[in-house]
Motif scaffolding. Structure first.
Motif, PDB file in Angstrom:
ATOM      1  N   HIS A  86       0.861  -1.186   0.000  1.00 32.06           N
ATOM      2  CA  HIS A  86       0.000   0.000   0.000  1.00 32.06           C
ATOM      3  C   HIS A  86       0.895   1.232   0.000  1.00 32.06           C
ATOM      4  N   LEU A  88       0.653   5.595   0.261  1.00 28.65           N
ATOM      5  CA  LEU A  88      -0.183   6.777   0.471  1.00 28.65           C
ATOM      6  C   LEU A  88       0.289   7.902  -0.436  1.00 28.65           C
ATOM      7  N   LEU A 158       3.146  14.105  -2.121  1.00 34.27           N
ATOM      8  CA  LEU A 158       3.903  13.454  -1.056  1.00 34.27           C
ATOM      9  C   LEU A 158       3.620  11.951  -1.135  1.00 34.27           C
ATOM     10  N   ILE A 160       4.116   8.252   0.608  1.00 37.05           N
ATOM     11  CA  ILE A 160       4.502   7.567   1.845  1.00 37.05           C
ATOM     12  C   ILE A 160       4.497   6.067   1.575  1.00 37.05           C
ATOM     13  N   VAL A 161       5.677   5.474   1.622  1.00 35.66           N
ATOM     14  CA  VAL A 161       5.828   4.052   1.282  1.00 35.66           C
ATOM     15  C   VAL A 161       5.926   3.217   2.561  1.00 35.66           C
ATOM     16  N   PRO A 162       5.703   1.909   2.454  1.00 33.49           N
ATOM     17  CA  PRO A 162       5.827   1.053   3.636  1.00 33.49           C
ATOM     18  C   PRO A 162       7.272   1.022   4.137  1.00 33.49           C
ATOM     19  N   ILE A 163       7.426   0.875   5.435  1.00 35.18           N
ATOM     20  CA  ILE A 163       8.759   0.952   6.034  1.00 35.18           C
ATOM     21  C   ILE A 163       9.685  -0.129   5.492  1.00 35.18           C
ATOM     22  N   ASP A 164       9.169  -1.302   5.192  1.00 34.80           N
ATOM     23  CA  ASP A 164      10.070  -2.363   4.786  1.00 34.80           C
ATOM     24  C   ASP A 164      10.346  -2.391   3.300  1.00 34.80           C
ATOM     25  N   GLY A 166      12.566  -1.519   0.797  1.00 30.51           N
ATOM     26  CA  GLY A 166      13.939  -1.038   0.749  1.00 30.51           C
ATOM     27  C   GLY A 166      14.477  -0.715   2.134  1.00 30.51           C
ATOM     28  N   GLY A 167      13.896  -1.336   3.149  1.00 26.67           N
ATOM     29  CA  GLY A 167      14.300  -1.022   4.520  1.00 26.67           C
ATOM     30  C   GLY A 167      15.408  -1.920   5.023  1.00 26.67           C
ATOM     31  N   LEU A 168      15.496  -2.008   6.339  1.00 26.57           N
ATOM     32  CA  LEU A 168      16.579  -2.720   6.999  1.00 26.57           C
ATOM     33  C   LEU A 168      16.764  -4.147   6.504  1.00 26.57           C
ATOM     34  N   SER A 169      15.631  -4.877   6.452  1.00 21.17           N
ATOM     35  CA  SER A 169      15.771  -6.290   6.151  1.00 21.17           C
ATOM     36  C   SER A 169      15.494  -6.572   4.675  1.00 21.17           C
ATOM     37  N   GLY A 176       3.360  -5.438   2.837  1.00 15.61           N
ATOM     38  CA  GLY A 176       1.967  -5.046   2.697  1.00 15.61           C
ATOM     39  C   GLY A 176       1.057  -5.714   3.676  1.00 15.61           C
TER      40      GLY A 176
ATOM     41  N   ARG B 164      17.261   2.433  12.271  1.00 15.62           N
ATOM     42  CA  ARG B 164      16.196   3.346  11.864  1.00 15.62           C
ATOM     43  C   ARG B 164      15.202   3.449  12.992  1.00 15.62           C
ATOM     44  N   GLN B 239       2.767  18.140   5.658  1.00 20.08           N
ATOM     45  CA  GLN B 239       1.774  17.949   4.594  1.00 20.08           C
ATOM     46  C   GLN B 239       0.801  16.822   4.867  1.00 20.08           C
ATOM     47  N   PHE B 253      -2.314   0.265   8.933  1.00 22.25           N
ATOM     48  CA  PHE B 253      -1.031   0.971   9.058  1.00 22.25           C
ATOM     49  C   PHE B 253      -1.156   2.259   9.852  1.00 22.25           C
ATOM     50  N   PRO B 268       8.176  10.341   6.287  1.00 23.04           N
ATOM     51  CA  PRO B 268       7.061   9.578   6.850  1.00 23.04           C
ATOM     52  C   PRO B 268       6.944   8.238   6.130  1.00 23.04           C
ATOM     53  N   LYS B 269       6.690   7.175   6.900  1.00 20.78           N
ATOM     54  CA  LYS B 269       6.570   5.834   6.309  1.00 20.78           C
ATOM     55  C   LYS B 269       5.326   5.160   6.883  1.00 20.78           C
ATOM     56  N   LEU B 270       4.808   4.184   6.137  1.00 23.92           N
ATOM     57  CA  LEU B 270       3.689   3.370   6.619  1.00 23.92           C
ATOM     58  C   LEU B 270       4.249   2.251   7.490  1.00 23.92           C
ATOM     59  N   LEU B 289      19.814  -3.152  13.283  1.00 21.61           N
ATOM     60  CA  LEU B 289      20.020  -4.438  12.607  1.00 21.61           C
ATOM     61  C   LEU B 289      21.499  -4.791  12.689  1.00 21.61           C
TER      62      LEU B 289
END
Lengths: 176, 324
Positions: A86, A88, A158, A160-164, A166-169, A176, B164, B239, B253, B268-270, B289
């Motif tokens: 998902h 935003l 703007l 807003i993408v999910p944290i994971d 391209g994230g840490l893991s 999703g 993070r 925003q 989320f 900002p992230k989901l 990590l």
């Protein structure tokens, strides 16, 4: 059903029509074609990767049609949209042509916008939307999110993408 | 090595909320002595802590000498400069001068002030190393939530691959209230300002600047980087609409402002509702990590006078142990 095919074409001009004609004759819709001119085979053919939508029961007939046209079918894959995320969006979503934003994702062939909820509080105020993207795999999902991000940022939205993503893991946990 | 019954001497430079918190928490610790306190108006030498705190509360001057903060750092005998003047991200001053003078005079520095570290991390850590003294800054990131010493001491021996987290309590409070009470940004911001959670000019927090400073400090401390504020790609929360938060919630989320140290981004992230970084209110949280220990998440109070002072005290006590 979405199909991916690895084909080999003769390395002479005008070969692609031998692929497109049978697909369209059976009511299929081609989404993406990639020529690998740089990866010519020892048989002096060019690998081509195609993605298209077609009714499943017509696959066999299509394969015959292709081979009759001198196209070598190396591999047929049935693609399923397995990964979901998902995203935003906030800003002037409608005024900046939402349709085109969605079409760009859908035209990748490996991802599509499956759901979109929009909220518009005031005519001049920013609207908010949540977009659900489905893709064939994790890498494809990341690529399509990056694509959406690029389009949206160009439109001053703007994202807003999910944290994971391209994230840490590396996005394996929860996209999703 | 010194006689460990001799008191460990502190000078508190800066006497705002954090400095006053430090004056409160050190009173209960044996063998700790505050030899001077400096605020922007003057210096109190060998202060009676209760008296100085009372004066400050009543808006009276704490000064009982003609010395300046720099005079204290240079001439008054002490072990640790507790530098808690306000963060200035433009040039790090006045903190940067205090840091340099303290280190040049072979005094340890313990701080909650991000400005000097963001402006000159490499120079200051090198100066401390050359002078054989310590520069400790646990209180600069996450307030009471342990992160810097956690990585440096407890996780020593693991390689940190990424950090993070939710590193700004003001932003987290605003986003939490907007989502839970279905209130608009402006309304929640005013409420946060009334409660003292947001500053009159909230830009430093809501535009992501504070989070970016913390990202810079962690990147320099643990990723061997030489980065400054300009290297961080920053998006704040101004925003974000209430509608967007509701749409996100319907799909499970929350939206949080996330600082990512490896990526050098603030955005900002989901966050899925059950995710360990999904902390509410003014709480901070960070995930580290590592190669061998996997992912470790800590959460705690990110701001507040006593909470920040507790992080400063932990740095002071660890220096005291090293002395003894």
């Amino acid at each position: 059903m979405r199909i991916s095919m690895d084909l080999e074409l003769k390395d002479t001009p005008g070969q692609l029509i031998h692929v497109l004609t049978p697909v369209s004759a059976l009511g299929g819709n081609v989404l993406s074609i990639v020529h690998h001119h740089d990866k010519k085979t020892f048989r002096n053919t060019v690998p081509v990767y195609v993605i298209f939508d077609i009714e499943e029961h017509k696959l066999e007939e299509l394969q015959e049609g292709l081979e009759k046209n001198g196209v070598t079918v190396v591999r047929i894959g049935k693609m399923r949209l397995r990964e979901r995320a998902h995203i935003l969006l906030i800003g002037h979503i409608i005024h900046t042509d939402l349709r085109q934003t969605i079409d760009t994702i859908d035209s990748t062939g490996f991802a599509e916008v499956q759901d979109l909820s929009l909220s518009m509080p005031a005519i001049d105020g920013p609207s908010s939307a949540i977009v659900t993207i489905m893709a064939t795999g994790n890498e494809e999902l990341k690529t399509s999110i990056a694509l959406l991000k690029e389009i949206a940022e160009r439109k001053d939205l703007l994202v807003i993408v999910p944290i994971d993503e391209g994230g840490l893991s590396g996005g394996q946990n929860n996209a999703g | 090595m010194q006689d460990n019954s001799s008191p460990f001497k502190l000078a508190i430079i800066g006497f705002g909320a954090v400095g006053q918190g430090v004056a409160r928490v050190v009173q209960s610790v044996p063998h700790l002595e505050v030899v001077a306190i400096a605020d922007s108006k003057g210096v109190a030498l060998t202060p009676d802590l209760e008296d100085v705190l009372a004066r400050k509360r009543k808006g009276k001057s704490i000064a009982n000498s003609d010395l300046t903060a720099l005079d204290v750092i240079r001439t008054v005998d002490h072990d640790v400069v507790v530098e808690v003047t306000p963060t200035n991200i433009e040039n790090g001053e006045p903190g940067l001068t205090h840091f340099r003078e303290a280190l040049k005079n072979k005094r340890n520095v313990v701080t909650s002030n991000k400005g000097p570290l963001v402006a000159a991390f490499g120079e200051l850590t090198e100066l401390a190393r050359a002078q054989g003294v310590a520069l400790r800054y646990e209180a600069t990131v996450g307030g009471a939530m342990p992160i810097i010493n956690l990585i440096r001491d407890t996780l020593a021996g693991t390689q940190v691959l990424g950090i993070r987290g939710v590193l700004n309590g003001t932003c987290n409070y605003i986003l939490t209230r907007m989502a839970e009470e279905a209130l608009e940004y402006d309304q929640v911001l005013s409420e946060a300002q009334d409660m003292g959670i947001a500053e009159a000019d909230p830009t430093y927090d809501v535009a992501g600047i504070d989070t970016a400073c913390k990202v810079v400090i962690l990147a320099n401390a643990f990723f061997n980087r030489q980065v400054t504020f300009a290297d961080v790609n920053v998006i704040g929360i101004e925003q974000i609409t209430q509608d967007a938060l509701q749409l996100a919630r319907q799909r499970g989320f929350m939206v949080k402002l996330i600082g990512d140290v490896q990526e050098l981004t603030v955005a900002p992230k989901l966050i899925p509702l059950g995710h360990p970084l999904n902390v509410s209110g003014t709480l901070n949280a960070a995930s580290i990590l590592t190669d061998t220990a996997g992912e470790i998440t800590v959460a705690g109070k990110g701001a507040g006078s006593i909470e920040t002072a507790s992080a400063i005290l932990s740095d002071i006590l660890s220096l005291m142990r090293e002395r003894d």
